[in-house]
Write a protein that holds these residues in place. Structure first.
Motif: not given
Length: 440
Positions: A408-431
């Motif tokens: 079986s094959l799985f795609f696991v998605f992670e956001d590309g933002y880190s650090g303090y400002f990463g919190q402001f991008f939580e929940g945004r659609t990646l693709c």
């Protein structure tokens, strides 16, 4: 054909599979993409040669409760929605049993299993019948023609019931044959709806949807009138997937048993597409539960052919499949933490290569992230590679570890933002994912 096994634009839930001659026919409701209600006013029939389940033929409309541009209505007393039909053969004729929302249900007949079906009558019930029969709705009818020629109809929503039908006219309930609660609402049965009878050898099966009904459960008896013994679950469309109501049945096709069911699209329980899984009936009559896969009638998928995103059988984290148009399907609303899974691929036995190429077609959503490719288990499986997701539409390429065998094959998605400002991008659609392929 992989799941869903009918063309992208076709929504046939509540599938009742029947083999007549050398073809398997699927009779079901007819949903519409993005609809705000279950079913419409038309029944359609699809079939395939039992030796070639990769090629399905549409036989068009078979019955109507409303006139359309090509057909008159078949039901002059109502124009309500058609739900969950069944078709059986008796003495060379094919009989359609339909539930019509809030109205008298009916029986229709054809000389051909694909129809079109012509109305015989509404259901006929004896005077003084139980109130549930006097309504003549017969919710979600499933019909059994036994080996001795006797005919039984099984129905129900929130409670189950059955009656015997007079075989001379296939529409009249035989007086005194009504039996309530053929499957109890109490646990372990937990009956909800979707009765579908089958006879396998000398054993009678009732497949049905229990309460909290993303499952198809089954019960067995040595008599068509019961009592029935609860046996367990066959398939659950809500395991690691946006679940909803379920309705279907079992069918033996060219020596192999299958369970037909449906699963959800368009982020609603009202756009349902037909799916199928291989099952096994053991000598004791039990049916081990099967998982929901991408396989359909296939035994494995090829990773070296383009996989459309809507073959996904695992969708967690809030992503879902949606119809863009009659051709395009994509997995949308992909955010960090979402998992998209496909089961199962045969990668072959080439041991000469250490790497292979992976290509995926994505629609950008203005953000950046990462896509990890994981085998067999999204949490603890082997990571064979990854791709960076950008803000724009893209065809991604990556060299990944070469794989052999079945996985079986799985795609696991992670956001590309880190650090303090990463919190402001939580929940945004990646693709949005359209599909992918492996190549060497």
């Amino acid at each position: 054909m992989p799941n869903p096994y009918l063309p992208n634009w076709e929504y046939i839930p509540d599938g009742e599979p029947r083999v007549f001659g050398d073809r398997v026919y699927v009779y079901g409701s007819h949903d519409l993409a993005g609809s705000d209600r279950f079913c419409d006013y038309t029944l359609k029939v699809w079939s395939a040669d039992i030796h070639d389940l990769n090629n399905w033929t549409c036989h068009g409309d078979s019955f109507h409760t409303r006139a359309d541009r090509d057909h008159d209505s078949d039901t002059p007393w109502t124009d309500r929605e058609l739900y969950a039909p069944d078709v059986v053969e008796k003495d060379g004729k094919y009989y359609l049993y339909a539930y019509i929302v809030g109205s008298e249900g009916c029986v229709a007949v054809s000389d051909r299993p694909e129809g079109p079906f012509k109305l015989i009558s509404t259901y006929r019930v004896p005077e003084g019948a139980a109130p549930i029969l006097e309504e003549r709705q017969f919710i979600d009818p499933g019909v059994l023609v036994d080996d001795d020629g006797r005919v039984y109809i099984y129905c129900g929503y929130l409670s189950s019931y059955m009656a015997e039908i007079r075989p001379e006219n296939m529409a009249e309930v035989i007086p005194g044959s009504f039996r309530p609660d053929i499957l109890p609402v109490e646990e372990p049965f937990g009956f909800f709806e979707a009765c579908s009878p089958r006879k396998v050898g000398e054993t009678y099966y009732l497949i049905y949807s229990p309460k909290m009904g993303s499952r198809l459960d089954y019960a067995t008896s040595d008599s068509p009138v019961g009592p029935f013994t609860y046996r367990g679950t066959i398939v659950d469309n809500g395991v690691d997937y946006p679940g909803g109501n379920n309705h279907g049945s079992i069918c033996e096709i060219d020596g192999q048993w299958y369970i037909f069911y449906h699963r959800m699209t368009n982020n609603t329980v009202m756009s349902r597409r037909g799916c199928v899984e291989r099952i096994e009936i053991l000598p004791d009559g039990s049916i081990p539960q099967v998982e929901m896969t991408s396989l359909g009638f296939d035994q494995s998928l090829s990773p070296y052919r383009f996989t459309p995103a809507d073959l996904a059988c695992v969708l967690t984290g809030g992503c879902f499949i949606t119809e863009k148009n009659a051709i395009d399907r994509a997995v949308v609303q992909i955010t960090s933490g979402c998992v998209i899974g496909f089961k199962y691929y045969d990668f072959g036995v080439d041991y000469s290569s250490k790497t292979m190429d992976f290509t995926a077609k994505l629609r950008g959503c203005g953000n950046k992230g990462n896509l990890k490719l994981v085998l067999d288990d999204p949490e603890c499986g082997e990571v064979i590679g990854s791709c960076s997701i950008g803000p724009d539409d893209a065809v991604l390429h990556a060299a990944v570890k070469a794989v052999t065998g079945r996985h079986s094959l799985f795609f696991v998605f992670e956001d590309g933002y880190s650090g303090y400002f990463g919190q402001f991008f939580e929940g945004r659609t990646l693709c949005e994912l359209e599909g992918f392929v492996f190549h060497k």
